[in-house]
Design an enzyme around this catalytic site. Sequence first.
Site, PDB file in Angstrom:
ATOM      1  N   THR B 161     -13.576  -4.854   2.439  1.00  6.25           N
ATOM      2  CA  THR B 161     -12.852  -4.955   3.710  1.00  6.25           C
ATOM      3  C   THR B 161     -12.156  -3.612   3.928  1.00  6.25           C
ATOM      4  O   THR B 161     -12.764  -2.678   4.404  1.00  6.25           O
ATOM      5  CB  THR B 161     -11.865  -6.140   3.712  1.00  6.25           C
ATOM      6  OG1 THR B 161     -11.081  -6.113   2.526  1.00  6.25           O
ATOM      7  CG2 THR B 161     -12.613  -7.457   3.801  1.00  6.25           C
ATOM      8  N   LYS B 187     -14.171  -6.661  -5.041  1.00  2.38           N
ATOM      9  CA  LYS B 187     -13.450  -6.022  -3.946  1.00  2.38           C
ATOM     10  C   LYS B 187     -11.960  -6.314  -4.092  1.00  2.38           C
ATOM     11  O   LYS B 187     -11.571  -7.322  -4.678  1.00  2.38           O
ATOM     12  CB  LYS B 187     -13.949  -6.511  -2.580  1.00  2.38           C
ATOM     13  CG  LYS B 187     -13.587  -7.949  -2.297  1.00  2.38           C
ATOM     14  CD  LYS B 187     -13.635  -8.283  -0.822  1.00  2.38           C
ATOM     15  CE  LYS B 187     -12.583  -7.527  -0.046  1.00  2.38           C
ATOM     16  NZ  LYS B 187     -11.378  -8.349   0.222  1.00  2.38           N
ATOM     17  N   THR B 198      -7.855 -11.138  -0.095  1.00  4.25           N
ATOM     18  CA  THR B 198      -8.784 -11.532  -1.126  1.00  4.25           C
ATOM     19  C   THR B 198      -9.240 -10.522  -2.124  1.00  4.25           C
ATOM     20  O   THR B 198      -9.770  -9.475  -1.801  1.00  4.25           O
ATOM     21  CB  THR B 198     -10.088 -12.108  -0.540  1.00  4.25           C
ATOM     22  OG1 THR B 198      -9.735 -13.027   0.434  1.00  4.25           O
ATOM     23  CG2 THR B 198     -10.922 -12.723  -1.618  1.00  4.25           C
ATOM     24  N   GLU B 285      -3.533  -0.014  -2.554  1.00  7.20           N
ATOM     25  CA  GLU B 285      -3.032   0.571  -1.309  1.00  7.20           C
ATOM     26  C   GLU B 285      -2.070   1.724  -1.604  1.00  7.20           C
ATOM     27  O   GLU B 285      -0.996   1.515  -2.170  1.00  7.20           O
ATOM     28  CB  GLU B 285      -2.276  -0.516  -0.564  1.00  7.20           C
ATOM     29  CG  GLU B 285      -2.184  -0.293   0.892  1.00  7.20           C
ATOM     30  CD  GLU B 285      -3.124  -1.218   1.631  1.00  7.20           C
ATOM     31  OE1 GLU B 285      -4.067  -0.708   2.239  1.00  7.20           O
ATOM     32  OE2 GLU B 285      -2.906  -2.438   1.609  1.00  7.20           O
TER      33      GLU B 285
END
Lengths: 419, 419
Positions: B161, B187, B198, B285
């Site tokens: 994603t 992922k 997720t 992130e």
Amino acid sequence: MPVNLPEINPALLAPIQGIRLGWAESNIKYPNRKDLLVIEIANGSSVSGVFTQNRFCAAPVTICKEHLVAVKNNHVSGIKALVINTGNANAGTGEQGMLDALTTCQSLAEIMAIPVESILPFSTGVILEHLPMNKLLAGIPHAVANLTSDKWAEAAWTIMTTDVAPKAYSTSAQVGNEQVNITGISKGAGMIHPNMATMLGYLATDANIAQSLLDEITKEIADLSFNCISVDGDTSTNDSFIVIATGKNNTVIINERNDEGFNAVYNALLETAQFLAKAIVRDGEGATKFLTITVKGALSIDEAKAIGFSIGKSPLVKTAMFASDPNLGRVLAAIGYASRECESLEDLDTEQLELYFGEVLVAEKGGRAASYQEEEGQAVMNEAEIDITVQLHRGNEDATIWSCDFSYDYVKINAEYRT
Amino acid sequence: MPVNLPEINPALLAPIQGIRLGWAESNIKYPNRKDLLVIEIANGSSVSGVFTQNRFCAAPVTICKEHLVAVKNNHVSGIKALVINTGNANAGTGEQGMLDALTTCQSLAEIMAIPVESILPFSTGVILEHLPMNKLLAGIPHAVANLTSDKWAEAAWTIMTTDVAPKAYSTSAQVGNEQVNITGISKGAGMIHPNMATMLGYLATDANIAQSLLDEITKEIADLSFNCISVDGDTSTNDSFIVIATGKNNTVIINERNDEGFNAVYNALLETAQFLAKAIVRDGEGATKFLTITVKGALSIDEAKAIGFSIGKSPLVKTAMFASDPNLGRVLAAIGYASRECESLEDLDTEQLELYFGEVLVAEKGGRAASYQEEEGQAVMNEAEIDITVQLHRGNEDATIWSCDFSYDYVKINAEYRT
């Protein structure tokens, strides 16, 4: 800047009969700033405290606990003074730290002619460094020399470390024809300022409250105030909360919960503690939003608090709040994983709960509420004060948690903080 | 950019006999990108899974659990296919979400002529929005039409994603003269990307592993890999981890832990799962540092993990790591409050423990180590890979946690993420 934290007005901070305060500039970390506070407590007062649960608790916390036990065991007649330094937390300092905390008490004990065990010491500031004892001890006579009853505002300034604003509050309770006064001060904020560690809170009232009852209500009030706040989820090594009842208002004597005036005094103490706890969050590192998270209809207060903190501590919720983003998905997910900290939530039925942003129903039946218009959620998020309410519909217990958002400045302050 | 995450090399990703993969571009959220993956699983395979503990689990997670129970109860002979879409997580979608997940399975079941209950569905992407079923159903025949065994790299791209880089790994185990192959993809990363929720992980091997044994080791391997990572402490609504043993290498048959090859195959599966779990953290992130936190000498693995996560989740530790700041105080404080999540730590003796940054002893006996020179700690912090080790000296259990730092980009991405 703090979120909606009113400036303190020294004229509105009521002196408490039986309490005198004095400060010194002892250059512990910085020159020319108040960094040492002595609080003198009249004979016959009740004093109770609750302290950090961190296993790396600081030396002064250990000494505080020991001296309160000494009072309990009647080795001394009561706590007569508090001594608080900023600039150095005396935490992670091993045996030398214990000696330094005791030496501080001994020095004050000699000057005031009171027993060592009648003194509670507190330190806040950098951790893992030894107290500069020469400077600290040199300051004590100065603090004692200027003890007066009208220094609550100066006391609030003295205990600050990296707080942006001082935190103080006064209120009163009416008991029959008598007015009971309550005044308190606090400083932020747990491990917000990790090397300048410590949440400290001090409340005093002139009511006469029996020691055992004061012990009980100090714990209850802490659980409803300082234990309901989160800035970053870290727990400091030095957190301490002290309540003093001097009994100098001899007409208001409270030995039991049924006694006249108990509810009024309890509520005034709670109001003061909650103001001071929320003030710490309003002055949270980099805070731009103040969050009030209320969880209703839980099976237990633990459940309600677990969900409140799960929301209030989530970095994803906090960054969304910073962005004024009505991101219900992040809030729902945080509710969903609260069972990690409270086993009874493992059977939480997410289909049954309702989520509100302000007055706006945003989620129900396991998803977005059919009636929800994002403009309405956005309007709530645009404010500096944001209320989030979760109705679980599974019991009768409620809890409220106060938190703040997570901004660039939080990272900036904590990444650059190092002196 | 991810921290030391090597680019995947499609030529090094071994096909697994009994597994074929096919993708489609079905425009679920964006045009012109692979967003639908079908994995075909040969008859006779064992398939095991572990799923998110979040009470707001997504509809496909509920369906996965039901279908695995159907296999267990012999209503169907086994799992024959996985279907995975990105762009929409089908979470917080109520009854319609359940219908949509089932309809997806039904469509694939008709095309592949297999029972509905033999299919496991997965979704990842925005939450609280309904799946665009027309687009998704239109994509399924395309994905089935291009099923081949050599598409692991493309599969890794398809399930991304907001991941910056695809995550895939292959290894092998030698059992006698036979080579067993293991290939996996994952992922990121839990609630890092909260609306693109997720963590997903899929492992396949051609070994023949009995279903009940595979169930056991899937849980163990998850606990030693995907359950040892933290980026921001949030737990997603859709996290799923699946292990497939096709048994197409008929000479390696493992029914019990004592059987030949068990250790080799177990270790190869674990190596693959740990690589894929760490890859999620490396691509965390805004991550600029990769933290390996090892806790030794605990009374239980729970204790070791509680301390590891207490350090690895602390915003204060994470911002210090971002700043390359050897801030031992924040790490010690995080150790000290780990008892909040593990009661047995309430008697942790902080005087007994040792803390290391890399090979450097930085704290012992409740404070800074006498031998510690800050330049040495600084040298460790300047690296992109930082090892933190805690030796508790109270038992024989160890655990390792992987985490990353907390940067401006974390706040930026999560405050601005909203499409």
